[in-house]
Design an enzyme around this catalytic site. Structure first.
Site, PDB file in Angstrom:
ATOM      1  CG  HIS A  83      -0.519   0.433   2.472  1.00  0.00           C
ATOM      2  ND1 HIS A  83      -0.055  -0.435   3.431  1.00  0.00           N
ATOM      3  CD2 HIS A  83      -0.410   1.667   3.007  1.00  0.00           C
ATOM      4  CE1 HIS A  83       0.298   0.250   4.507  1.00  0.00           C
ATOM      5  NE2 HIS A  83       0.099   1.531   4.275  1.00  0.00           N
ATOM      6  CG  ASP A 127       0.115  -3.836   2.893  1.00  0.00           C
ATOM      7  OD1 ASP A 127       0.516  -3.365   1.805  1.00  0.00           O
ATOM      8  OD2 ASP A 127      -0.189  -3.131   3.875  1.00  0.00           O
ATOM      9  CD  GLN A 216      -2.335   6.229  10.380  1.00  0.00           C
ATOM     10  OE1 GLN A 216      -2.176   6.498  11.547  1.00  0.00           O
ATOM     11  NE2 GLN A 216      -3.030   5.187   9.989  1.00  0.00           N
ATOM     12  N   GLY A 217       2.647   6.663   8.494  1.00  0.00           N
ATOM     13  CA  GLY A 217       4.006   7.036   8.112  1.00  0.00           C
ATOM     14  C   GLY A 217       5.019   5.950   8.437  1.00  0.00           C
ATOM     15  CG  ASP A 218       5.720   4.419  12.141  1.00  0.00           C
ATOM     16  OD1 ASP A 218       6.776   5.049  11.947  1.00  0.00           O
ATOM     17  OD2 ASP A 218       5.011   4.574  13.155  1.00  0.00           O
ATOM     18  CB  SER A 219       2.764   2.087   6.122  1.00  0.00           C
ATOM     19  OG  SER A 219       1.551   1.897   6.758  1.00  0.00           O
TER      20      SER A 219
HETATM   21  N1  ARG Z   1      -1.099   2.246   7.312  1.00  0.00           N
HETATM   22  C1  ARG Z   1      -0.221   3.077   8.058  1.00  0.00           C
HETATM   23  C2  ARG Z   1       0.804   3.737   7.137  1.00  0.00           C
HETATM   24  O1  ARG Z   1       0.581   3.754   5.954  1.00  0.00           O
HETATM   25  C3  ARG Z   1       0.376   2.349   9.212  1.00  0.00           C
HETATM   26  C4  ARG Z   1      -0.666   2.086  10.198  1.00  0.00           C
HETATM   27  C5  ARG Z   1      -0.181   1.365  11.375  1.00  0.00           C
HETATM   28  N2  ARG Z   1      -1.181   1.555  12.363  1.00  0.00           N
HETATM   29  C6  ARG Z   1      -1.140   1.064  13.571  1.00  0.00           C
HETATM   30  N3  ARG Z   1      -2.064   1.392  14.407  1.00  0.00           N
HETATM   31  N4  ARG Z   1      -0.163   0.266  13.929  1.00  0.00           N
HETATM   32  O2  ARG Z   1       1.723   4.385   7.568  1.00  0.00           O
END
Ligand code: ARG
Length: 264
Positions: A83, A127, A216-219
């Site tokens: 993603h 993913d 968000q941003g860690d993905s």
């Molecule tokens: N989807 C998020 C990203 O694109 C990462 C989400 C992780 N969320 C969590 N609650 N661990 O950065």
């Protein structure tokens, strides 16, 4: 907005801007807004985690370009989340050895090709993606893949790394880490009923009481156990909220497909 929030930080900022201009915050949007950068973590060092890669993007609304994370698994290959690779190839830059993304330390590379798991978006899980670097990070230690599905056991204590949102628990765009215990597939199967959590292909990790999580941003970034790439930051509902742990792509499930790409 309903459904699982699998947002990059860029997407999250877009939502927040939209919410601010609309002047109203719906419940689902409010869940997104109060995240933290790796929430509840501590400062980390890329000298100690040299295989941790910041996957910046020129279209990120964050001035530093912060967008996603990744892991160096070969001098010219990084693993990230599927993603994270929805943008044009030329907009990405892989950054190695830079603790603060506001600086210019470390090394960078553009991306020459992108492989995304072809089942991503068609089936739950999947993913994962493998990117090839134009300029290999020669001499930088790499992380081997976890290949045993038995590693996904309740109580294991992996560490997640990233430059993502701290929700005010730490400095922005700065490399952080936090230990997130494995909670087990049955826990996420329950709390994320209706969100397509897949036991064979995802790892459920964090704290039932909340407080510490990726965000968000860690993905795309690494979840590390026993010196191996155990998981890839994938999704969650909000960040660090009680009863909503982090979900990670299970590297062992996809190891043979990943290895084929890494060796290609
Ligand atoms: N989807 C998020 C990203 O694109 C990462 C989400 C992780 N969320 C969590 N609650 N661990 O950065």
């Amino acid at each position: 907005m309903t459904g699982k929030l699998k947002f990059t930080r860029a997407a999250m900022v877009a939502v927040m801007v939209a919410v601010a201009s609309a002047g109203a915050i719906s419940t689902a949007e409010a869940r997104v807004a109060p995240g933290t950068n790796i929430v509840g973590g501590t400062l980390a060092s890329t000298a100690q985690a040299p295989w941790a890669i910041a996957l910046n993007n020129s279209q990120s609304p964050v001035p530093s370009g912060q967008y996603c994370g990744a892991t160096l698994v070969k001098a010219n290959k990084i693993v990230t989340a599927a993603h994270c690779v929805t943008k044009a190839r030329s907009t990405y830059t892989a950054v190695q050895g830079r603790d603060k993304l506001s600086t210019t330390t470390g090394r960078t590379s553009k991306i020459s090709s992108i492989w995304k798991d072809p089942l991503y978006g068609r089936a739950p899980g999947h993913d994962v993606a493998v990117l090839t670097l134009t300029t290999p990070f020669t001499g930088v230690p790499t992380l081997p893949l976890e290949t045993s599905r038995a590693a996904d056991a309740v109580g294991a204590q992996p560490v997640v790394y990233g430059w993502g949102n701290t929700e005010g628990t730490g400095p922005a765009d700065t490399f952080q880490k936090v230990t997130v215990p494995v909670l087990g597939d049955s826990y996420c199967g329950q709390v994320y009923a209706g969100y397509d959590y897949v036991a064979d292909g995802e790892i459920c990790a964090g704290y039932k009481e909340g407080g510490k999580d990726s965000c968000q941003g860690d993905s795309g970034g690494p979840l590390v156990l026993n010196g191996r790439l155990f998981g890839v930051v994938s999704w969650g509902i909000g960040c660090a909220d009680a009863g909503n742990p982090g979900v990670y792509a299970e590297v062992a499930t996809y190891a043979s497909a990943l290895t084929a790409q890494i060796n290609s």
